[in-house]
Design an enzyme around this catalytic site. Structure first.
Site: not given
Ligand code: GFB
Length: 312
Positions: A111-113, A144, A183
């Site tokens: 994920s982009s987090c 991740k 989300h």
């Protein structure tokens, strides 16, 4: 995948989720007939012995690891231990057993987090681990990041062809519309719809509305995953996104218009904004030859239609 005969045995972990179901549908559409799936009731991926037994019995040749414990900003910040523990269990078990059972290629989805909260924008893959993470989803991000590093370690030590991809914020068919744990995009679809049908006059938007977010339709992600399984075999990871973002306020106004709600927006400062921006640099992906197809307004209409079919 070009180099894979149509009857290759492919395991899609997480096939009931929004991402896993999009990948599963994509493989079926492309004519792959030998697909292996298990519901979480049939196979608890947090259970090391169960995953060992599954891989020894099924011996899949390819694995899409789309199973994870996922959620929005409040879910991540509430269930911090669960997001860390469950995601580490799932990916440790699946990646290790993929190695032990000779899986030809595995794709790990993150994920982009994973990026630092205040990294320069747009986010380039090399910015990983160059700064402190966003507090609200640090446990999930750490899990991740561990997955990326685990895939790389197995490539280095055992020459495994395990790749990692980092999608931006996703939405689409089979999304989670839970009022607290979802989300932002599905949450707002639900809020505006319920306000419209119940005669509400105001919709509560969490935070200030100023954070910027990028959104990719899950079927586009599935198309990118299918493309990269054929065309990408390197250590590290690739960003997958649209390369454009908008403010939460502008997203809310867009969803308000599509749903047809005529009331007002109220911004709830008791809820966290999270990271101010996480726009991904997708130039590496574009150089490989892939670009998204579904633009945001069209995608929201498709997601809203899916919501109506399943939730009203
Ligand atoms: O999508 P979201 O929950 O997660 O929130 P993140 C995005 C922004 O939308 C935040 C605001 O600034 C929220 O405050 N927002 C406004 C809302 N109204 C709502 C609402 O009703 N529900 C929700 N959920 N948000 C997640 C990470 O961060 O991104 C996950 O926590 C994962 O780990 C995911 O990485 C892709 O985009 O802030």
């Amino acid at each position: 995948m070009r180099s894979v005969e149509k009857n290759a045995k492919i395991y899609v972990a997480g096939h009931r989720g929004m991402v896993g179901s999009a990948i599963y549908r994509k493989l079926q559409k492309e004519g792959y007939s030998n697909l292996v799936v298990r519901t979480s009731a049939e196979l608890d991926l947090r259970n090391q012995q169960a995953v060992t037994d599954f891989f020894e019995a099924e011996k899949p040749e390819y694995v899409f690891l789309a199973a994870a414990k996922v959620g929005g900003i409040v879910a991540n910040n509430t269930y911090r231990a669960d997001f860390l523990y469950e995601n580490l269990c799932i990916q440790n078990n699946v990646i290790h057993q993929a190695h032990k059972n000779g899986v030809k290629k595995l794709m790990f989805l993150g994920s982009s987090c994973i990026y630092p909260k205040l990294a320069p924008q747009p986010l380039k893959e090399e910015y990983l681990l160059t700064g402190l993470l966003e507090e609200t989803n640090e446990p999930y991000a750490i899990a991740k990041i561990a997955g990326i590093k685990m895939a790389d370690a197995y490539r280095s030590q055992y020459n495994c062809d395990f790749i990692s991809v980092m999608p931006t914020n996703l939405y689409g068919y089979n999304d989670n519309y839970h009022p607290q744990n979802s989300h932002v995009l599905p949450a707002l679809i639900r809020k505006f719809h319920e306000a419209k049908v119940n005669g509400g006059t105001e919709v509560n938007i969490w935070g200030s509305g100023t954070p910027m977010r990028e959104f990719l339709f899950a079927d586009d992600l599935a198309d990118a995953c299918y493309f990269l399984m054929q065309n990408y075999s390197e250590a590290g990871f690739l960003n997958i996104g649209t390369g454009t973002d908008l403010s939460i306020k502008d997203l809310a106004l867009l969803i308000k218009e599509i749903v047809g709600f005529e009331g007002t927006l109220a911004f709830d400062s008791t809820k966290p904004d999270g990271t101010p921006r996480k726009l991904m640099d997708v130039s590496k992906l574009h150089q490989l030859g892939w670009k998204h197809k579904i633009e945001l307004k069209e995608g929201i209409k498709l997601a809203y239609q899916d919501f109506l079919e399943k939730h009203s």
